[in-house]
Design a protein around this motif. Sequence first.
Motif, PDB file in Angstrom:
ATOM      1  N   THR A  96       8.103  27.250   6.002  1.00  0.00           N
ATOM      2  CA  THR A  96       8.179  28.545   6.658  1.00  0.00           C
ATOM      3  C   THR A  96       9.570  29.148   6.545  1.00  0.00           C
ATOM      4  O   THR A  96       9.717  30.339   6.343  1.00  0.00           O
ATOM      5  N   PHE A  97      10.589  28.282   6.675  1.00  0.00           N
ATOM      6  CA  PHE A  97      11.949  28.775   6.466  1.00  0.00           C
ATOM      7  C   PHE A  97      12.420  28.183   5.150  1.00  0.00           C
ATOM      8  O   PHE A  97      13.191  27.233   5.132  1.00  0.00           O
ATOM      9  N   SER A  98      11.895  28.692   4.031  1.00  0.00           N
ATOM     10  CA  SER A  98      12.031  27.965   2.777  1.00  0.00           C
ATOM     11  C   SER A  98      13.471  27.915   2.283  1.00  0.00           C
ATOM     12  O   SER A  98      13.936  26.889   1.815  1.00  0.00           O
ATOM     13  N   SER A  99      14.200  29.026   2.429  1.00  0.00           N
ATOM     14  CA  SER A  99      15.518  29.054   1.818  1.00  0.00           C
ATOM     15  C   SER A  99      16.555  28.341   2.682  1.00  0.00           C
ATOM     16  O   SER A  99      17.319  27.511   2.195  1.00  0.00           O
ATOM     17  N   ALA A 100      16.545  28.665   3.969  1.00  0.00           N
ATOM     18  CA  ALA A 100      17.584  28.112   4.829  1.00  0.00           C
ATOM     19  C   ALA A 100      17.252  26.673   5.185  1.00  0.00           C
ATOM     20  O   ALA A 100      16.113  26.356   5.474  1.00  0.00           O
ATOM     21  N   PRO A 101      18.228  25.780   5.139  1.00  0.00           N
ATOM     22  CA  PRO A 101      17.972  24.400   5.576  1.00  0.00           C
ATOM     23  C   PRO A 101      17.800  24.348   7.093  1.00  0.00           C
ATOM     24  O   PRO A 101      18.465  25.078   7.830  1.00  0.00           O
ATOM     25  N   VAL A 102      16.864  23.536   7.492  1.00  0.00           N
ATOM     26  CA  VAL A 102      16.508  23.460   8.905  1.00  0.00           C
ATOM     27  C   VAL A 102      17.236  22.292   9.521  1.00  0.00           C
ATOM     28  O   VAL A 102      17.482  21.286   8.862  1.00  0.00           O
ATOM     29  N   SER A 103      17.596  22.474  10.738  1.00  0.00           N
ATOM     30  CA  SER A 103      18.253  21.405  11.476  1.00  0.00           C
ATOM     31  C   SER A 103      17.385  20.148  11.464  1.00  0.00           C
ATOM     32  O   SER A 103      16.168  20.234  11.583  1.00  0.00           O
ATOM     33  N   PRO A 104      17.959  18.979  11.283  1.00  0.00           N
ATOM     34  CA  PRO A 104      17.158  17.746  11.198  1.00  0.00           C
ATOM     35  C   PRO A 104      16.377  17.471  12.482  1.00  0.00           C
ATOM     36  O   PRO A 104      15.385  16.754  12.444  1.00  0.00           O
ATOM     37  N   TYR A 105      16.807  18.052  13.580  1.00  0.00           N
ATOM     38  CA  TYR A 105      16.060  17.824  14.815  1.00  0.00           C
ATOM     39  C   TYR A 105      14.719  18.536  14.790  1.00  0.00           C
ATOM     40  O   TYR A 105      13.807  18.172  15.506  1.00  0.00           O
ATOM     41  N   LEU A 106      14.621  19.599  13.959  1.00  0.00           N
ATOM     42  CA  LEU A 106      13.347  20.330  13.897  1.00  0.00           C
ATOM     43  C   LEU A 106      12.489  19.868  12.738  1.00  0.00           C
ATOM     44  O   LEU A 106      11.320  20.208  12.666  1.00  0.00           O
ATOM     45  N   ASN A 107      13.048  19.090  11.803  1.00  0.00           N
ATOM     46  CA  ASN A 107      12.340  18.773  10.578  1.00  0.00           C
ATOM     47  C   ASN A 107      11.595  17.446  10.713  1.00  0.00           C
ATOM     48  O   ASN A 107      11.990  16.439  10.158  1.00  0.00           O
ATOM     49  N   TYR A 108      10.562  17.450  11.469  1.00  0.00           N
ATOM     50  CA  TYR A 108       9.743  16.241  11.549  1.00  0.00           C
ATOM     51  C   TYR A 108       8.294  16.637  11.748  1.00  0.00           C
ATOM     52  O   TYR A 108       7.987  17.778  12.093  1.00  0.00           O
ATOM     53  N   ASP A 109       7.447  15.694  11.512  1.00  0.00           N
ATOM     54  CA  ASP A 109       6.014  15.948  11.604  1.00  0.00           C
ATOM     55  C   ASP A 109       5.630  16.203  13.054  1.00  0.00           C
ATOM     56  O   ASP A 109       5.953  15.420  13.947  1.00  0.00           O
ATOM     57  N   SER A 110       4.928  17.291  13.273  1.00  0.00           N
ATOM     58  CA  SER A 110       4.578  17.646  14.644  1.00  0.00           C
ATOM     59  C   SER A 110       3.498  16.743  15.193  1.00  0.00           C
ATOM     60  O   SER A 110       3.123  16.862  16.358  1.00  0.00           O
ATOM     61  N   ARG A 111       2.954  15.853  14.358  1.00  0.00           N
ATOM     62  CA  ARG A 111       1.952  14.927  14.890  1.00  0.00           C
ATOM     63  C   ARG A 111       2.573  13.859  15.773  1.00  0.00           C
ATOM     64  O   ARG A 111       1.886  13.135  16.461  1.00  0.00           O
ATOM     65  N   PHE A 112       3.897  13.766  15.727  1.00  0.00           N
ATOM     66  CA  PHE A 112       4.522  12.846  16.674  1.00  0.00           C
ATOM     67  C   PHE A 112       4.335  13.323  18.105  1.00  0.00           C
ATOM     68  O   PHE A 112       4.309  12.526  19.030  1.00  0.00           O
TER      69      PHE A 112
END
Lengths: 172, 210
Positions: free
Chosen positions: B35-51
């Motif tokens: 969804t935010f393809s160009s900008a790198p996302v903070s690692p805190y947000l970059n995880y599978d939401s199935r957790f």
Amino acid sequence: MEEYARDPCPYRIVDDCGGAFAMGCIGGGVFQAIKGFRNAPSGLNKRLIGSVAAIKTRSPVIAGNFAIWGGMFSTIDCTLVHIRKKEDPWNSIISGAATGGILAARNGIPAMAGSAIIGGVLLALIEGVGILFTRISADQFKNPSPPTEDPAALGDPVNNFTFGPSNNKHYQ
Amino acid sequence: MSDDYLRKPFSLAPPPTVDEPQPTATTNYTPATSTFSSAPVSPYLNYDSRFLQQAQPEFIFPEGANKQRGRFELAFSQIGTSVMIGGGIGGLAGVYNGIKVTNALNQTGKLRRTQLINHVMKQGSGTANTLGTLAVLYSACGVLLQYVRDQDDNVNTIIAGSATGLLYKSTAGLRKCALGGAIGLGISSLYCLYLLAQESNNTNSSPKFL
């Protein structure tokens, strides 16, 4: 013993009624046992018989009065919570007074007023003692004041620490 | 969030969307980087939401604890229920008896009203007290047995029921005492049979001991 938590409001009425009945039944049983033992004619056997007879006749009645008090109190409490949309000591005090008044309804207006005052004062005392204990015990859990923080210890604000590739962008 | 992502096999890669006939936009996991393809996302947000399990409540039980509520938790509501049921039944019987008596005595007006209230109060409180006392005895026996035997099962129910009958009629003579015990035994075993039948019907649901 497991943790005993109170039920949410409409079910609390049944719970309180039962708790009050159990309290009245057991407490009234002990009380009537002593009273029957003292009032019976002399002789240990007769005294025990008198004690059992007093328990049998009087303790269910005491328990029933307790249960009516508890159930009525809880009903009015829940109604007040629903109407006023908040739970505070005033709810308990008002419902205590209302319960005392309603349960004396067949004895005339002066008796109603007296019972209502007694109920309100009783519940106000209970709530006051509860608040007092909360205040006293709150002092023990007071946090020590945190040390004053020096922002210079955090380092250079320009080269701040990031997780991603180091292109100084703000991510949120 | 729907809960069908819980049934799919877990993987960190985005799931294949070929076998899903339903609209894929709402249910499927889309990685945050798409969804935010160009900008790198903070690692805190970059995880599978199935957790994040949001579909079902999560409970943490202490080690070895079972999910059921014990007898002590149920005792007060049982006593309260029986007191209220007793009050209702007694009150109805009081209305019936009061109407019958006042009709027979030709009482009308205020006198009849007061007599009706008297009947309702007297019979209602009497039945409520009887049923409530029985419930208190039963609960006390049940809680005691649960702590003594350290388990909560049908045997407790049967023993507590018989003990209640025996205790309640313990001062009325041996014959009546035995009769009370037998009645308690009968009712509690009928209840246990009903529970067992229900349990064999659907093995999934855990039985709830009263």
